[in-house]
Design a protein around this motif. Structure first.
Motif, PDB file in Angstrom:
ATOM      1  N   THR A 187       0.812  -1.135   0.161  1.00  0.00           N
ATOM      2  CA  THR A 187       0.002  -0.103   0.160  1.00  0.00           C
ATOM      3  C   THR A 187       0.794   1.232   0.074  1.00  0.00           C
ATOM      4  OG1 THR A 187       0.061  -0.125   2.289  1.00  0.00           O
ATOM      5  CG2 THR A 187      -1.900  -1.150   1.148  1.00  0.00           C
ATOM      6  N   THR A 188       1.899   1.382   0.593  1.00  0.00           N
ATOM      7  CA  THR A 188       3.005   2.369   0.766  1.00  0.00           C
ATOM      8  C   THR A 188       4.315   2.378   0.253  1.00  0.00           C
ATOM      9  OG1 THR A 188       3.049   1.653   3.016  1.00  0.00           O
ATOM     10  CG2 THR A 188       1.586   3.228   2.705  1.00  0.00           C
ATOM     11  N   HIS A 189       4.794   0.991   0.285  1.00  0.00           N
ATOM     12  CA  HIS A 189       6.041   0.809  -0.337  1.00  0.00           C
ATOM     13  C   HIS A 189       6.140  -0.266  -1.452  1.00  0.00           C
ATOM     14  CE1 HIS A 189       8.385   3.154   3.036  1.00  0.00           C
ATOM     15  NE2 HIS A 189       7.172   2.822   3.507  1.00  0.00           N
ATOM     16  N   GLU A 190       7.275  -0.103  -2.231  1.00  0.00           N
ATOM     17  CA  GLU A 190       7.459  -0.902  -3.349  1.00  0.00           C
ATOM     18  C   GLU A 190       7.958  -2.157  -3.003  1.00  0.00           C
ATOM     19  OE1 GLU A 190       9.078   1.243  -6.537  1.00  0.00           O
ATOM     20  OE2 GLU A 190       7.380   2.628  -6.632  1.00  0.00           O
ATOM     21  N   GLU A 191       7.588  -3.242  -3.926  1.00  0.00           N
ATOM     22  CA  GLU A 191       8.682  -4.475  -3.529  1.00  0.00           C
ATOM     23  C   GLU A 191      10.052  -4.319  -3.234  1.00  0.00           C
ATOM     24  OE1 GLU A 191       7.711  -7.809  -5.864  1.00  0.00           O
ATOM     25  OE2 GLU A 191       5.330  -7.399  -5.880  1.00  0.00           O
ATOM     26  N   GLY A 192      10.535  -3.452  -4.210  1.00  0.00           N
ATOM     27  CA  GLY A 192      11.965  -3.213  -4.406  1.00  0.00           C
ATOM     28  C   GLY A 192      12.300  -2.745  -2.978  1.00  0.00           C
ATOM     29  N   GLU A 193      11.855  -2.289  -2.248  1.00  0.00           N
ATOM     30  CA  GLU A 193      12.324  -1.718  -0.812  1.00  0.00           C
ATOM     31  C   GLU A 193      12.387  -2.828   0.172  1.00  0.00           C
ATOM     32  OE1 GLU A 193      10.673   2.353   0.073  1.00  0.00           O
ATOM     33  OE2 GLU A 193       9.254   1.676  -1.552  1.00  0.00           O
ATOM     34  N   PHE A 194      12.169  -3.959  -0.246  1.00  0.00           N
ATOM     35  CA  PHE A 194      12.389  -5.136   0.872  1.00  0.00           C
ATOM     36  C   PHE A 194      13.313  -6.212   0.508  1.00  0.00           C
ATOM     37  CE2 PHE A 194       7.971  -3.318   1.012  1.00  0.00           C
ATOM     38  CZ  PHE A 194       7.677  -3.279   2.546  1.00  0.00           C
ATOM     39  N   THR A 195      14.066  -5.781  -0.572  1.00  0.00           N
ATOM     40  CA  THR A 195      14.737  -6.805  -1.101  1.00  0.00           C
ATOM     41  C   THR A 195      15.953  -7.400  -0.062  1.00  0.00           C
ATOM     42  OG1 THR A 195      16.286  -5.340  -2.062  1.00  0.00           O
ATOM     43  CG2 THR A 195      14.616  -6.150  -3.602  1.00  0.00           C
ATOM     44  N   HIS A 196      16.074  -6.588   0.860  1.00  0.00           N
ATOM     45  CA  HIS A 196      17.097  -7.150   1.797  1.00  0.00           C
ATOM     46  C   HIS A 196      16.675  -8.034   3.018  1.00  0.00           C
ATOM     47  CE1 HIS A 196      15.212  -3.638   3.324  1.00  0.00           C
ATOM     48  NE2 HIS A 196      15.835  -3.768   4.501  1.00  0.00           N
ATOM     49  N   LEU A 197      15.390  -8.247   2.681  1.00  0.00           N
ATOM     50  CA  LEU A 197      14.749  -9.066   3.828  1.00  0.00           C
ATOM     51  C   LEU A 197      14.385 -10.351   3.118  1.00  0.00           C
ATOM     52  CD1 LEU A 197      12.662  -6.116   5.258  1.00  0.00           C
ATOM     53  CD2 LEU A 197      14.351  -6.950   6.295  1.00  0.00           C
ATOM     54  N   PRO A 198      14.977 -11.633   4.131  1.00  0.00           N
ATOM     55  CA  PRO A 198      14.862 -12.748   3.413  1.00  0.00           C
ATOM     56  C   PRO A 198      13.656 -13.660   4.074  1.00  0.00           C
ATOM     57  CG  PRO A 198      16.503 -12.918   5.098  1.00  0.00           C
ATOM     58  CD  PRO A 198      16.097 -11.336   4.906  1.00  0.00           C
ATOM     59  N   ASN A 199      12.961 -12.881   4.854  1.00  0.00           N
ATOM     60  CA  ASN A 199      11.703 -13.691   5.577  1.00  0.00           C
ATOM     61  C   ASN A 199      10.525 -13.126   4.895  1.00  0.00           C
ATOM     62  OD1 ASN A 199      11.906 -10.787   6.401  1.00  0.00           O
ATOM     63  ND2 ASN A 199      10.820 -11.242   8.404  1.00  0.00           N
ATOM     64  N   VAL A 200      10.424 -12.373   3.850  1.00  0.00           N
ATOM     65  CA  VAL A 200       9.164 -12.004   3.324  1.00  0.00           C
ATOM     66  C   VAL A 200       8.714 -13.297   2.371  1.00  0.00           C
ATOM     67  CG1 VAL A 200       7.964 -10.242   1.839  1.00  0.00           C
ATOM     68  CG2 VAL A 200       9.618  -9.487   3.242  1.00  0.00           C
ATOM     69  N   LEU A 201       7.445 -13.583   2.452  1.00  0.00           N
ATOM     70  CA  LEU A 201       6.788 -14.566   1.881  1.00  0.00           C
ATOM     71  C   LEU A 201       6.042 -14.416   0.636  1.00  0.00           C
ATOM     72  CD1 LEU A 201       4.969 -16.562   4.929  1.00  0.00           C
ATOM     73  CD2 LEU A 201       7.406 -17.249   3.503  1.00  0.00           C
ATOM     74  N   HIS A 202       5.701 -13.222   0.665  1.00  0.00           N
ATOM     75  CA  HIS A 202       4.673 -12.745  -0.363  1.00  0.00           C
ATOM     76  C   HIS A 202       4.283 -11.298  -0.481  1.00  0.00           C
ATOM     77  CE1 HIS A 202       1.771 -13.674  -3.605  1.00  0.00           C
ATOM     78  NE2 HIS A 202       1.060 -12.992  -2.990  1.00  0.00           N
ATOM     79  N   PHE A 203       4.317 -10.680  -1.676  1.00  0.00           N
ATOM     80  CA  PHE A 203       3.638  -9.381  -1.720  1.00  0.00           C
ATOM     81  C   PHE A 203       2.161  -9.398  -2.331  1.00  0.00           C
ATOM     82  CE2 PHE A 203       8.254  -9.150  -1.907  1.00  0.00           C
ATOM     83  CZ  PHE A 203       8.767  -8.122  -1.321  1.00  0.00           C
ATOM     84  N   ALA A 204       1.491  -8.431  -1.984  1.00  0.00           N
ATOM     85  CA  ALA A 204      -0.113  -8.399  -2.391  1.00  0.00           C
ATOM     86  C   ALA A 204      -0.369  -6.994  -2.302  1.00  0.00           C
ATOM     87  CB  ALA A 204      -1.022  -9.494  -1.703  1.00  0.00           C
ATOM     88  N   PRO A 205      -1.283  -6.528  -3.171  1.00  0.00           N
ATOM     89  CA  PRO A 205      -1.795  -5.149  -3.048  1.00  0.00           C
ATOM     90  C   PRO A 205      -2.970  -5.202  -1.857  1.00  0.00           C
ATOM     91  CG  PRO A 205      -2.546  -6.105  -4.973  1.00  0.00           C
ATOM     92  CD  PRO A 205      -1.411  -6.966  -4.311  1.00  0.00           C
ATOM     93  N   ASP A 206      -3.603  -6.186  -1.775  1.00  0.00           N
ATOM     94  CA  ASP A 206      -4.640  -6.286  -0.623  1.00  0.00           C
ATOM     95  C   ASP A 206      -4.837  -7.722  -0.370  1.00  0.00           C
ATOM     96  OD1 ASP A 206      -6.474  -7.370  -2.808  1.00  0.00           O
ATOM     97  OD2 ASP A 206      -6.876  -5.265  -3.238  1.00  0.00           O
ATOM     98  N   PHE A 207      -6.110  -7.979   0.393  1.00  0.00           N
ATOM     99  CA  PHE A 207      -6.048  -9.361   0.795  1.00  0.00           C
ATOM    100  C   PHE A 207      -7.077 -10.261  -0.196  1.00  0.00           C
ATOM    101  CE2 PHE A 207      -4.670  -7.161   4.503  1.00  0.00           C
ATOM    102  CZ  PHE A 207      -3.915  -8.183   5.005  1.00  0.00           C
TER     103      PHE A 207
END
Length: 217
Positions: A187-207
């Protein structure tokens, strides 16, 4: 056994624009600042007092002044956001499915109780959550894991069995530091801003994303 821990602002509701707007108004109109939107937006994490210190330094306000400014900011935010208050698409259905499946759920947020209650009571969703950890309940804000570890403890669930729902890198980092996997709402940040975090399972715009169907069986 698994449990779900939800950040609130930007994760359950799409309101970060209103928080940023309220802070920018306070900074510039009430406190004599001249901050741009792009200067304010990256500071939208942690406790309100921490935001004020990041923007104005540690000597500008007394603790009592920061508490007063924090409340004024939240009143402005609530007044402007209330007509738009709604859960992210698909979240109500997801909460109900998890509730019916007996999955324990908590809120782990840097928001003050005044704002958490504003959301839970206006949307009538308090009954879905067995625990709430707010800014008032922790000493150290995200990315420190205290918020999420306290939520897991309150749910009686091991950290490794918890999934965190977040929208900002500092929050996903807090989940990593707590030994938890994270799902990011973009909602507020793009996927590329999380590339350093290995624990992210999934990205989604909503539920409404089909991935959420796999989490509740």
């Amino acid at each position: 056994m698994k449990a779900f821990i939800f950040d609130l602002n930007g994760t359950m509701i799409h309101d970060m624009e209103y928080h940023t707007r309220a802070w920018q108004y306070l900074f510039n109109n009430d406190l004599g600042g001249s901050f741009t939107w792009d200067e304010v937006k990256p500071q939208m994490y942690g406790k309100n007092q921490e935001v004020l210190v990041r923007m104005f330094g540690p000597e500008r306000f007394t603790p009592a002044e920061m508490d007063s400014l924090s409340l004024e900011k939240e009143k402005r935010y609530q007044q402007e956001f209330l007509p738009h208050l709604a859960l992210l698409p698909g979240l109500m259905e997801f909460l109900e499915r998890a509730h019916q499946a007996g999955i324990p759920m908590a809120i782990g947020s840097a928001a003050i109780p005044f704002n958490i209650n504003f959301v839970l009571d206006n949307l009538n969703i308090r009954h879905y959550f067995q625990a709430i950890v707010s800014a008032d309940d922790v000493v150290l804000s995200k990315p420190h894991p205290e918020t999420f570890l306290k939520a897991a403890e309150a749910l009686g669930t091991a950290p490794a069995h918890c999934i965190v729902f977040e929208d900002v890198p500092k929050g996903a980092e807090a989940a990593l530091n707590a030994g938890m996997k994270a799902i990011v709402l973009t909602t507020t940040h793009e996927e590329g801003e999380f590339t350093h975090l290995p624990n992210v399972l999934h990205f989604a715009p909503d539920f409404t994303d089909a991935f959420f169907q796999t989490l509740v069986k």
